[in-house]
Design a protein around this motif. Sequence first.
Motif, mmCIF file in Angstrom:
data_model
loop_
_atom_site.group_PDB
_atom_site.id
_atom_site.type_symbol
_atom_site.label_atom_id
_atom_site.label_comp_id
_atom_site.label_asym_id
_atom_site.label_seq_id
_atom_site.Cartn_x
_atom_site.Cartn_y
_atom_site.Cartn_z
ATOM 1 N N ASP A 1 -7.717 84.530 45.133
ATOM 2 C CA ASP A 1 -7.874 83.941 46.485
ATOM 3 C C ASP A 1 -9.010 84.899 46.619
ATOM 4 N N SER A 2 -8.994 84.735 48.237
ATOM 5 C CA SER A 2 -10.619 84.989 48.627
ATOM 6 C C SER A 2 -10.626 86.378 48.476
ATOM 7 N N SER A 3 -9.357 87.523 48.759
ATOM 8 C CA SER A 3 -9.838 88.761 48.269
ATOM 9 C C SER A 3 -9.734 89.309 47.027
ATOM 10 N N ASN A 4 -9.602 88.814 45.595
ATOM 11 C CA ASN A 4 -9.552 89.122 44.066
ATOM 12 C C ASN A 4 -10.407 88.100 43.091
ATOM 13 N N TYR A 5 -10.670 86.728 44.105
ATOM 14 C CA TYR A 5 -12.425 86.230 43.107
ATOM 15 C C TYR A 5 -13.214 86.333 43.705
ATOM 16 N N VAL A 6 -14.090 86.747 42.188
ATOM 17 C CA VAL A 6 -15.061 87.610 42.988
ATOM 18 C C VAL A 6 -16.436 86.643 41.105
ATOM 19 N N GLY A 7 -17.009 86.296 42.658
ATOM 20 C CA GLY A 7 -18.593 85.810 42.615
ATOM 21 C C GLY A 7 -19.507 86.653 42.283
ATOM 22 N N GLY B 1 -20.710 97.080 46.786
ATOM 23 C CA GLY B 1 -19.203 96.953 46.514
ATOM 24 C C GLY B 1 -18.756 95.341 46.633
ATOM 25 N N LYS B 2 -18.530 94.686 47.104
ATOM 26 C CA LYS B 2 -18.272 93.535 47.190
ATOM 27 C C LYS B 2 -17.082 92.975 48.788
ATOM 28 N N THR B 3 -17.639 92.092 48.988
ATOM 29 C CA THR B 3 -17.246 91.218 49.910
ATOM 30 C C THR B 3 -15.915 90.225 49.914
ATOM 31 N N ASP B 4 -15.422 89.844 50.671
ATOM 32 C CA ASP B 4 -14.697 88.487 50.122
ATOM 33 C C ASP B 4 -15.412 87.007 49.758
ATOM 34 N N SER B 5 -14.790 86.277 49.316
ATOM 35 C CA SER B 5 -15.543 85.566 48.583
ATOM 36 C C SER B 5 -14.770 84.428 49.803
ATOM 37 N N ILE B 6 -16.394 83.387 49.852
ATOM 38 C CA ILE B 6 -16.278 82.345 50.761
ATOM 39 C C ILE B 6 -15.773 81.139 50.384
#
Length: 391
Positions: A213-219, A229-234
């Motif tokens: 989902d948007s919180s654990n998929y990292v593009g 770090g990272k942010t949620d994926s769109i």
Amino acid sequence: MSSIEDLIAEYCPNGVEFKRLGDIVRIRNGKDHKSLGDGEFPVYGSGGIMRYADTFAYNKPSVLIPRKGTLGNLFFVDVPFWTVDTIFYTEIDETQVLPKYLYYFLTTVGLGEMNQAGGVPSQTQSVLNELRIPIPCPDSPKRSLEIQAEIVRILDAFCALTAELTAELYLRKKQYNHYRNQLLSFEEGDVEWKPLCKLTEYSQARISYTELDSSNYVGVESLLQNRAGKTDSIRTPESGNLTQYVANDILIGNIRPYLKKIWYADRTGGTNGDVLVIHPTDAAVNPRYLYQVLADDKFFEYNMQHAKGAKMPRGNKQKIMEYLVPIPLANDTEKSLAEQARIVTILDKFDALTSSITQGLPREIELRQKQYEYYRDLLLSFPKPDAEVAA
């Protein structure tokens, strides 16, 4: 807010008058700067100061409005300056409007979205001249300027606080880099240098798109620059299996390594081929210590030296695995892990202070900026005349 409301209630019973920008300001074109000598006067283009020249085009407070390029990139200048032809400057009738008040208001009207061309973003004087500027208490210029000055005072205070925090962040980052260099520099004999491939491997595990989902998929686009770090994926994948990562893995953006995109995973998830997943395999190395080594500028400089491609460089996966990692006190695993943990504790504190988007100074700056924008919009949101609303 209460003092401004009192001033408006007492002296502006009829509210404000929305005047054409062209009636209170004269918009001027910039000129070429190449023939100018070097000096002390800033030369502005649409991106900001380009250089310093030995003469100026205007020496009164002015709002600079980009004509081409980044249209929303306004500047308030209160020193003598020169502008090039990609940016307008304004000659302001200060009997009607304070320059800084005008600047603050123009930051609210969405100039960056007013592109008048199909290709390179551009702006025209004719469109700008028709912008409507709220002038409080127009029947009494003195009172009007008092109200404008009070609005400017409040907004200046917010900007000053943000500037102080930004300066503090800059100093803390310098301090962080000093301690990082000191802590990750070892004397001969106190350290063993091991290639990354002896301590880690690239993740070979796979994960279904249905588990993402948007919180654990990292593009690569959701990894933040400069170790933030990272942010949620769109967006998330809609089919297939992807590279899996788990907690304590290290994710590195493999496109344009100079952006320094790196994240220490705290969950299980998935990513694509533009992100490298480095999975620690040696129990004698603290994964968080390994992250701090790879988050260092020396690693990113090494990565760029071996990157492939010019316009869109990519990290060389084989060379990355050859990067040498310092292992302190390697002959005694217990002492080595204790020393790694000590280094991690110090660097993590600086990391949270200077890079975290959920805590520390970056978070504080973000909150102050939002607070400034809220009060700016509130202070400069005047009711429009009934006739104008009806139109």
